[in-house]
Motif scaffolding. Structure first.
Motif, short mmCIF file in Angstrom:
data_model
loop_
_atom_site.label_atom_id
_atom_site.label_comp_id
_atom_site.label_asym_id
_atom_site.label_seq_id
_atom_site.Cartn_x
_atom_site.Cartn_y
_atom_site.Cartn_z
N THR A 56 0.92 -1.03 -0.11
CA THR A 56 0.13 -0.08 -0.11
C THR A 56 0.92 1.31 0.11
O THR A 56 0.49 2.17 -0.80
CB THR A 56 -0.93 0.08 1.21
OG1 THR A 56 -1.79 -1.15 1.13
CG2 THR A 56 -1.75 1.11 1.39
N ALA A 59 2.51 1.54 -3.33
CA ALA A 59 1.29 2.18 -4.35
C ALA A 59 1.30 3.63 -4.01
O ALA A 59 1.12 4.46 -5.25
CB ALA A 59 0.11 1.63 -4.18
N GLU A 60 1.06 4.16 -2.83
CA GLU A 60 0.73 5.50 -2.62
C GLU A 60 2.06 6.52 -3.01
O GLU A 60 1.81 7.51 -3.62
CB GLU A 60 0.46 5.78 -1.18
CG GLU A 60 -0.62 5.44 -0.76
CD GLU A 60 -0.82 5.29 0.81
OE1 GLU A 60 0.16 5.70 1.75
OE2 GLU A 60 -2.08 4.94 1.27
N THR A 61 3.38 5.84 -2.82
CA THR A 61 4.49 6.82 -3.21
C THR A 61 4.60 6.64 -4.75
O THR A 61 4.91 7.86 -5.30
CB THR A 61 5.88 6.00 -2.77
OG1 THR A 61 5.74 5.88 -1.34
CG2 THR A 61 6.89 6.38 -3.10
N GLU A 62 4.37 5.47 -5.49
CA GLU A 62 4.39 5.51 -6.84
C GLU A 62 3.23 6.62 -7.62
O GLU A 62 3.56 7.43 -8.48
CB GLU A 62 4.09 4.17 -7.55
CG GLU A 62 5.24 3.22 -7.36
CD GLU A 62 4.82 1.99 -7.54
OE1 GLU A 62 3.58 1.32 -7.70
OE2 GLU A 62 5.76 1.07 -7.99
N ALA A 63 2.14 6.67 -6.82
CA ALA A 63 1.17 7.66 -7.49
C ALA A 63 1.41 8.98 -6.98
O ALA A 63 1.37 9.98 -7.98
CB ALA A 63 -0.06 7.29 -6.50
N ARG A 64 2.24 9.31 -5.90
CA ARG A 64 2.74 10.84 -5.51
C ARG A 64 3.92 10.87 -6.64
O ARG A 64 4.09 11.95 -7.15
CB ARG A 64 3.40 10.58 -4.13
CG ARG A 64 3.93 11.96 -3.73
CD ARG A 64 2.70 13.07 -3.63
NE ARG A 64 3.26 14.41 -3.10
CZ ARG A 64 3.11 15.39 -3.55
NH1 ARG A 64 1.99 15.68 -4.68
NH2 ARG A 64 3.70 16.36 -3.45
N ALA A 66 4.26 9.94 -9.65
CA ALA A 66 3.38 10.20 -10.84
C ALA A 66 2.85 11.44 -10.79
O ALA A 66 2.85 12.42 -11.97
CB ALA A 66 2.47 9.13 -11.12
N GLU A 67 2.39 11.89 -9.84
CA GLU A 67 1.79 13.44 -9.53
C GLU A 67 2.75 14.39 -9.86
O GLU A 67 2.56 15.45 -10.51
CB GLU A 67 1.11 13.64 -8.29
CG GLU A 67 0.40 14.60 -7.96
CD GLU A 67 -0.33 14.61 -6.43
OE1 GLU A 67 -0.23 16.02 -5.85
OE2 GLU A 67 -0.78 13.83 -6.26
#
Length: 97
Positions: A56, A59-64, A66-67
């Motif tokens: 989890t 996934a949060e780090t990857e989303a950040r 990408a942002e």
């Protein structure tokens, strides 16, 4: 444990070794496999939970990431070539979080 490579097949010797104290499987496994299983199951569950938490967080780090990549691209498009901004780049990144 499965025997014969068939799904759902049971190793009867191993099953007897687990259920009957003092009985040892043919391959030399100890008769106290159930006790070992009882000891290791909570640790395995804890490790599975930890893996879930780490997945989890990843996934949060990857989303950040990408942002932040998107924000960087937007800044690059909006900033004229060779122009200097009034604020240091790090301040812009910190402000976006």
């Amino acid at each position: 444990m499965c025997g014969g490579g068939r799904p759902g097949a049971v190793d009867v010797v191993l099953l007897l070794a687990v259920r009957m104290p003092g009985v040892q499987a043919e391959d030399g496994r100890p008769a106290d496999l159930q006790a070992q299983n009882d000891e290791t199951t909570p640790r395995g569950n804890g490790l599975r939970n930890q893996i879930g938490q780490l997945a989890t967080a990843l996934a949060e780090t990857e989303a950040r990431l990408a942002e932040l990549t998107t924000i960087r691209k937007v800044f690059a498009e909006l900033t004229p070539a060779g122009a200097k901004t009034n604020r240091p780049r790090r301040a812009l990144l910190n402000r976006s979080s």
